[in-house]
Design a protein around this motif. Structure first.
Motif, mmCIF file in Angstrom:
data_model
loop_
_atom_site.group_PDB
_atom_site.id
_atom_site.type_symbol
_atom_site.label_atom_id
_atom_site.label_comp_id
_atom_site.label_asym_id
_atom_site.label_seq_id
_atom_site.Cartn_x
_atom_site.Cartn_y
_atom_site.Cartn_z
ATOM 1 N N PRO A 1 5.472 4.308 -0.104
ATOM 2 C CA PRO A 1 5.132 3.047 0.399
ATOM 3 C C PRO A 1 4.842 3.117 1.855
ATOM 4 O O PRO A 1 5.532 3.900 2.664
ATOM 5 C CB PRO A 1 6.205 1.883 0.269
ATOM 6 C CG PRO A 1 7.300 2.924 -0.873
ATOM 7 C CD PRO A 1 6.876 4.325 -0.769
ATOM 8 N N LEU A 2 3.656 2.520 2.240
ATOM 9 C CA LEU A 2 3.427 2.584 3.797
ATOM 10 C C LEU A 2 4.375 2.412 4.611
ATOM 11 O O LEU A 2 4.485 2.951 5.732
ATOM 12 C CB LEU A 2 2.225 1.719 3.957
ATOM 13 C CG LEU A 2 1.466 1.728 5.239
ATOM 14 C CD1 LEU A 2 1.028 3.199 5.788
ATOM 15 C CD2 LEU A 2 0.257 0.628 5.559
ATOM 16 N N PRO A 3 5.254 1.242 4.579
ATOM 17 C CA PRO A 3 6.436 0.995 5.534
ATOM 18 C C PRO A 3 7.170 2.332 5.687
ATOM 19 O O PRO A 3 7.626 2.326 6.809
ATOM 20 C CB PRO A 3 6.872 -0.238 4.840
ATOM 21 C CG PRO A 3 5.873 -0.966 4.162
ATOM 22 C CD PRO A 3 5.033 0.099 3.522
ATOM 23 N N PHE A 4 7.407 2.809 4.585
ATOM 24 C CA PHE A 4 8.436 3.908 4.709
ATOM 25 C C PHE A 4 7.845 5.051 5.437
ATOM 26 O O PHE A 4 8.292 5.614 6.151
ATOM 27 C CB PHE A 4 8.763 4.396 3.259
ATOM 28 C CG PHE A 4 9.350 5.816 3.177
ATOM 29 C CD1 PHE A 4 10.784 5.719 3.594
ATOM 30 C CD2 PHE A 4 8.823 6.964 2.756
ATOM 31 C CE1 PHE A 4 11.429 7.015 3.600
ATOM 32 C CE2 PHE A 4 9.358 8.115 2.965
ATOM 33 C CZ PHE A 4 10.795 8.044 3.110
ATOM 34 N N VAL A 5 6.541 5.264 5.219
ATOM 35 C CA VAL A 5 5.768 6.251 5.988
ATOM 36 C C VAL A 5 5.608 6.097 7.308
ATOM 37 O O VAL A 5 5.934 6.942 8.357
ATOM 38 C CB VAL A 5 4.206 6.625 5.419
ATOM 39 C CG1 VAL A 5 3.583 7.622 6.317
ATOM 40 C CG2 VAL A 5 4.318 7.030 4.164
ATOM 41 N N VAL A 6 5.430 4.676 7.742
ATOM 42 C CA VAL A 6 5.482 4.411 9.165
ATOM 43 C C VAL A 6 6.840 4.468 9.855
ATOM 44 O O VAL A 6 7.043 4.804 11.095
ATOM 45 C CB VAL A 6 4.864 2.879 9.352
ATOM 46 C CG1 VAL A 6 4.921 2.267 10.683
ATOM 47 C CG2 VAL A 6 3.410 2.782 8.978
ATOM 48 N N THR B 1 0.734 -1.235 0.025
ATOM 49 C CA THR B 1 -0.057 -0.065 -0.024
ATOM 50 C C THR B 1 1.000 1.244 -0.017
ATOM 51 O O THR B 1 1.955 1.386 0.554
ATOM 52 C CB THR B 1 -0.997 0.052 1.097
ATOM 53 O OG1 THR B 1 -1.517 -1.298 1.295
ATOM 54 C CG2 THR B 1 -1.908 1.163 1.333
ATOM 55 N N SER B 2 0.414 2.273 -0.779
ATOM 56 C CA SER B 2 1.156 3.621 -0.735
ATOM 57 C C SER B 2 0.242 4.855 -0.103
ATOM 58 O O SER B 2 -0.826 4.671 -0.226
ATOM 59 C CB SER B 2 1.345 3.967 -2.050
ATOM 60 O OG SER B 2 2.290 2.922 -2.924
ATOM 61 N N VAL B 3 1.099 5.642 0.472
ATOM 62 C CA VAL B 3 0.358 6.826 1.113
ATOM 63 C C VAL B 3 1.140 8.099 0.436
ATOM 64 O O VAL B 3 2.019 8.229 0.698
ATOM 65 C CB VAL B 3 0.352 6.897 2.454
ATOM 66 C CG1 VAL B 3 0.095 8.214 3.276
ATOM 67 C CG2 VAL B 3 -0.157 5.532 3.140
ATOM 68 N N ALA B 4 0.143 8.793 -0.275
ATOM 69 C CA ALA B 4 0.591 9.871 -0.987
ATOM 70 C C ALA B 4 2.056 9.824 -1.928
ATOM 71 O O ALA B 4 3.050 10.549 -1.903
ATOM 72 C CB ALA B 4 1.142 11.156 -0.063
ATOM 73 N N GLY B 5 1.876 8.488 -2.249
ATOM 74 C CA GLY B 5 3.000 8.175 -3.405
ATOM 75 C C GLY B 5 4.079 7.412 -2.673
ATOM 76 O O GLY B 5 5.007 7.107 -3.342
#
Length: 570
Positions: A420-425, A414-418
């Protein structure tokens, strides 16, 4: 007057205006002289080398008398007398009732004019003065006499005088200075009248009252015990005597064979910074305490505390020293006194932080009473929050953020604002980690900054600087597929590993520092070490297992075992 009578008898003409002015001036001077002569007490002390006595005298105390003559060429002959064989000193002070700063004439073993800028030996120096000179001394009819000349124009109005003496010793310059009596008075040399000044030092501010408990500890070199004793704790007792020339003899005792320390802090509820007297093996020294670790404790010279000694007496460790009386007055209601000891280890400051007990009390050296002050208890609570928080962040939270970034993409696309979700977390968790680390660092600086060594504090600052640099650098990530991105990736990993290694070392050093500072907190120390170990083991285990799983997954996706086989059937 004679000129006026001459004109009356022999001159047929009246006197001129100038002559009348001269006559009136003579009359006024004669009246003033008669007025002074009628008020001052005539002296019976003869001037040196003559049979003529001084014109006036005044009793400064029951023992010390001062004598003076009329002005002669701009100088006034002055003398002081006391029925003693020791030294005698009389002088002029700038502050009524204060011994310092002052200029004194001294007679005894030392003879001359002395400048007194403090009540310790280093502050008493021989000087040349325009105010007084020509100091002489002698014994006349069993009295110590000092004679000197004073600038007449200086003796205007009420003069602030001080005096001191020792009945038998002629040694004026001793460390600490000793005397039998001292005091102050205000004297008008024109009228001969004098009264003690309002701030007379005849009753020192640390003279023990009858309400204090009597000490049984004998002073060095005498069969006299200290005037007062006070229990600072169940083990530590404080003893002190009356003021002697601005210095007070103090001692501390405890039933221990290890080191014993007593001192005076800047902050009444903190052990640092402070100046203490401590025993170390079989000697005693004065120490400047800038932190409770050994590196922050250094031997230092002091003018306020002098002559430290230690001994074992009847199974008790005793330290003795002299303290400047003004230091014991504090703000007027007493002074903060800190103490600590180790029951068996006599090495100080090697094991200064390993103590059985430490504390602080506000001691009133006049009444002999004390009020215990809270010291150290809040430090333990702050250490618990600081240490537990750092271990939770750097042994569990940060490793979890690293694991999510490393193996998260395998499980979540999953992506958030382009992004990857793991990177955002991972990014949010690291921002939180550095924010909490900054708050815990601020807590340490505010609550127990002086208790830690420079290395622990320095590593903490390095972690903060590098950590925030790493967070900011995460937002500057170059685009994928470029050389800049490759170099950035290696740099990001290298910096991350550096921060984590520093954090682990910092936590280990912190737990060791806790052992030094709080010997009684073994359970908290052991719990923190176990928590740190478990966190590191979990992180390493999960990271290795996760990386192996990622590698196996990638291999499975790239294998050709399930590729269809083409058959040629002839």
């Amino acid at each position: 007057l004679l000129q006026f009578l001459y004109f009356i008898v022999s001159s047929p003409h009246p006197p001129t205006t100038r002559t009348m002015n001269q006559i009136i001036t003579c009359w006024l001077l004669l009246i003033a002289f008669c007025e002074v002569a009628s008020q001052c007490t005539p002296s019976t002390l003869t001037m040196s080398g003559t049979t003529t006595t001084y014109d006036c005298m005044s009793q400064l105390s029951g023992t010390v008398a001062i004598h003076w003559n009329a002005d002669a060429g701009g100088r006034t002959a002055v003398a002081a007398s006391a029925p003693i064989a020791g030294w005698l000193s009389v002088g002029f002070t700038e502050v009524a009732g204060s011994m310092t700063p002052s200029t004194c004439a001294v007679g005894g073993g030392s003879v001359g004019v002395y400048s007194v800028t403090s009540k310790v030996l280093s502050g008493i120096t021989s000087t040349t003065s325009t105010i007084m000179d020509s100091v002489q001394t002698e014994i006349v009819n069993g009295d110590r006499i000092i004679r000197f000349n004073v600038l007449s124009s200086y003796l205007v109005g009420d003069m602030n005088l001080i005096y001191g003496l020792h009945s038998t010793s002629t040694a004026f310059l001793t460390d600490p200075p000793i005397h039998d009596s001292f005091g102050a008075a205000r004297l008008n040399f024109a009228t001969g009248s004098g009264v003690p000044p309002q701030n007379s030092p005849q009753t020192p501010a640390t003279t023990p009252s009858t309400g204090c408990s009597t000490s049984t500890l004998l002073m060095i070199g005498s069969g006299t015990s200290y005037s007062c004793m006070l229990k600072l704790s169940n083990a530590v007792s404080l003893h002190w005597d009356k003021d002697v020339n601005g210095m007070t003899a103090v001692a501390a005792s405890a039933p221990v064979s290890g080191w014993l320390s007593v001192g005076f802090p800047v902050n009444p509820t903190s052990m640092v910074p402070s100046t203490v007297v401590s025993s170390s093996l079989e000697s005693a020294s004065i120490y400047s305490v800038q932190s409770t670790s050994a590196s922050g404790i250094t031997v230092t010279p002091s003018t306020e505390i002098t002559s430290p000694v230690t001994e074992m007496l009847n199974g008790e460790r005793v330290i003795r020293f002299n303290v400047q009386t003004s230091l014991l007055q504090g703000s007027g209601n007493g002074a903060a006194v800190i103490y600590g000891y180790h029951p068996t280890d006599a090495r100080f400051p090697v094991n200064s932080a390993t103590h059985t007990e430490r504390g602080s009390s506000n001691v009133n050296f006049v009444s002999g009473t004390a009020v215990s002050l809270s010291v150290g208890s809040h430090d333990v609570d702050a250490v618990r929050v600081h240490g537990t928080g750092m271990i939770a962040i750097w042994s569990y939270w940060v490793p979890l953020a690293v694991v999510i970034k490393a193996i998260g993409p395998i499980f979540c696309s999953t992506s958030v604002a382009g992004y990857p979700l793991p990177f955002v977390v991972h990014t949010l968790m690291m921002i939180i980690a550095m924010g909490v680390t900054t708050l815990l660092f601020a807590l340490a600086v505010n609550k127990f900054d002086g208790d830690v060594g420079y290395s622990h504090k320095g590593i903490g600052i390095a972690i903060l600087v590098i950590g925030w640099t790493q967070v900011v650098g995460g937002f500057l990530k170059p685009e994928n597929g470029t050389n800049q991105r490759k170099y950035w990736g290696w740099g990001h990993i290298l910096i991350g590993v550096t921060i984590f290694v520093l954090a682990v070392l910092q936590m280990i050093f912190g737990i060791q520092l806790l052992k030094e500072l709080y010997a009684n907190e073994s359970s908290m120390r052991d719990s923190m070490m176990i928590a740190l170990f478990i966190g590191l083991v979990l992180f390493v285990s999960v990271y290795i297992v996760g990386k192996v799983y990622v590698m196996m997954t990638k291999e499975k996706k790239t294998t050709t075992f399930d590729k269809p086989v083409e058959l040629n059937i002839i």
